[in-house]
Design a protein around this motif. Structure first.
Motif, mmCIF file in Angstrom:
data_model
loop_
_atom_site.group_PDB
_atom_site.id
_atom_site.type_symbol
_atom_site.label_atom_id
_atom_site.label_comp_id
_atom_site.label_asym_id
_atom_site.label_seq_id
_atom_site.Cartn_x
_atom_site.Cartn_y
_atom_site.Cartn_z
ATOM 1 N N GLU A 128 7.532 43.094 18.121
ATOM 2 C CA GLU A 128 7.566 42.358 19.386
ATOM 3 C C GLU A 128 9.013 42.100 19.786
ATOM 4 O O GLU A 128 9.404 42.293 20.931
ATOM 5 C CB GLU A 128 6.815 41.039 19.222
ATOM 6 N N ASP A 129 9.791 41.678 18.814
ATOM 7 C CA ASP A 129 11.213 41.428 19.019
ATOM 8 C C ASP A 129 11.918 42.641 19.602
ATOM 9 O O ASP A 129 12.816 42.530 20.429
ATOM 10 C CB ASP A 129 11.849 41.094 17.668
ATOM 11 N N ARG A 130 11.533 43.813 19.121
ATOM 12 C CA ARG A 130 12.158 45.057 19.561
ATOM 13 C C ARG A 130 11.521 45.624 20.828
ATOM 14 O O ARG A 130 11.848 46.727 21.245
ATOM 15 C CB ARG A 130 12.121 46.087 18.437
ATOM 16 N N GLY A 131 10.580 44.880 21.409
ATOM 17 C CA GLY A 131 10.024 45.278 22.693
ATOM 18 C C GLY A 131 8.868 46.262 22.634
ATOM 19 O O GLY A 131 8.536 46.879 23.639
ATOM 20 N N LEU A 132 8.224 46.431 21.478
ATOM 21 C CA LEU A 132 7.119 47.380 21.367
ATOM 22 C C LEU A 132 5.765 46.717 21.608
ATOM 23 O O LEU A 132 4.807 47.381 21.954
ATOM 24 C CB LEU A 132 7.125 48.042 19.985
ATOM 25 N N LEU A 133 5.716 45.426 21.362
ATOM 26 C CA LEU A 133 4.467 44.695 21.569
ATOM 27 C C LEU A 133 4.766 43.494 22.450
ATOM 28 O O LEU A 133 5.884 42.985 22.451
ATOM 29 C CB LEU A 133 3.891 44.229 20.219
#
Lengths: 124, 124
Positions: B26-31
């Motif tokens: 999530e942090d990396r923008g995938l979720l």
DNA sequence: TTGCTCCTCACGTCACGTGAGGTGGC
DNA sequence: TTGCTCCTCACGTCACGTGAGGTGGC
């Protein structure tokens, strides 16, 4: 005595990795090249070991796992307990590889689909 | 309206990963799960995205690469330039996967050999 | 001397692991 | 209150990447 040897940069170029990576594997106990002064000299056997490490790496094995796998090739004087342990490791790897094979085949199909969609969208 | 949703620990258990890993993606923008207060709520679509991330991971893709791959599935309004770029990425992945398939088949043979050597040494 | 390859630190990065310390509802 | 799951920092780890700064022989 035509001994075939390699420099660190020769191996790095051949396998498309950095010299840092090769030194790192030495640090972790996977390689142990002889020295000529401070220079590292790699034998044919060292080169084979490096190939095995890199194959393991491509398949997502850790450095320690690759180390174990390589030691599987050197029978040594293993006792039964060691052998049984190795057998288990081997079977675990086989399971992981089976899963990876499935994943790859699925992804290959999906990539082909995505490719053809791209191509038709580009009207080629 | 029987909306199917998942908690973070449900997904972690199902895919045998930690909740930290899921939060990291999530942090990396995938979720981008919805929230209920501070709690994360995952939809069926979120679950599919996570499956795709993990498949990429098993095949040695970086998080950023997986992100790109997932976006390949969402056509969006891509212009020709974008599509051509994606096509290249797809073809690069196909090459890598081809190499991995070869590696796996080689390793499988070698593991079978090592396995039978172990078994005969153990006299089973 | 220049150019090349080699070397050893040593800090940075990526993908998380692993607590620390705290909240919220049955 | 206890027990469970959830949360946010934040430091640690693994496998290197990436300079910094220096040596050695054609």
């Amino acid at each position: 005595m035509g001994m075939v040897v390699y420099s660190i940069s020769e191996l790095a170029k051949e396998f498309d990795i950095t010299t840092r990576t090769i030194r790192f594997y030495e640090d972790r106990g996977l390689l142990n090249p002889s020295r000529e002064g401070h220079k590292r000299i790699y034998s044919v056997a060292d080169r084979v070991r490096l190939m095995l490490i890199l194959r393991g790496r491509r398949l997502g094995f850790s450095v320690d796992e690759s180390k174990e796998l390589i030691e599987l090739y050197n029978p040594k004087q293993n006792n039964k307990h060691q052998l049984a342990k190795y057998l288990l490791k081997i079977q675990e790897k086989q399971e992981v590889l089976g899963k990876q094979l499935k994943d790859i085949k699925i992804l290959q199909k999906e990539l082909k689909l995505a490719e053809s969609r791209c191509l038709s969208a580009l009207k080629i």
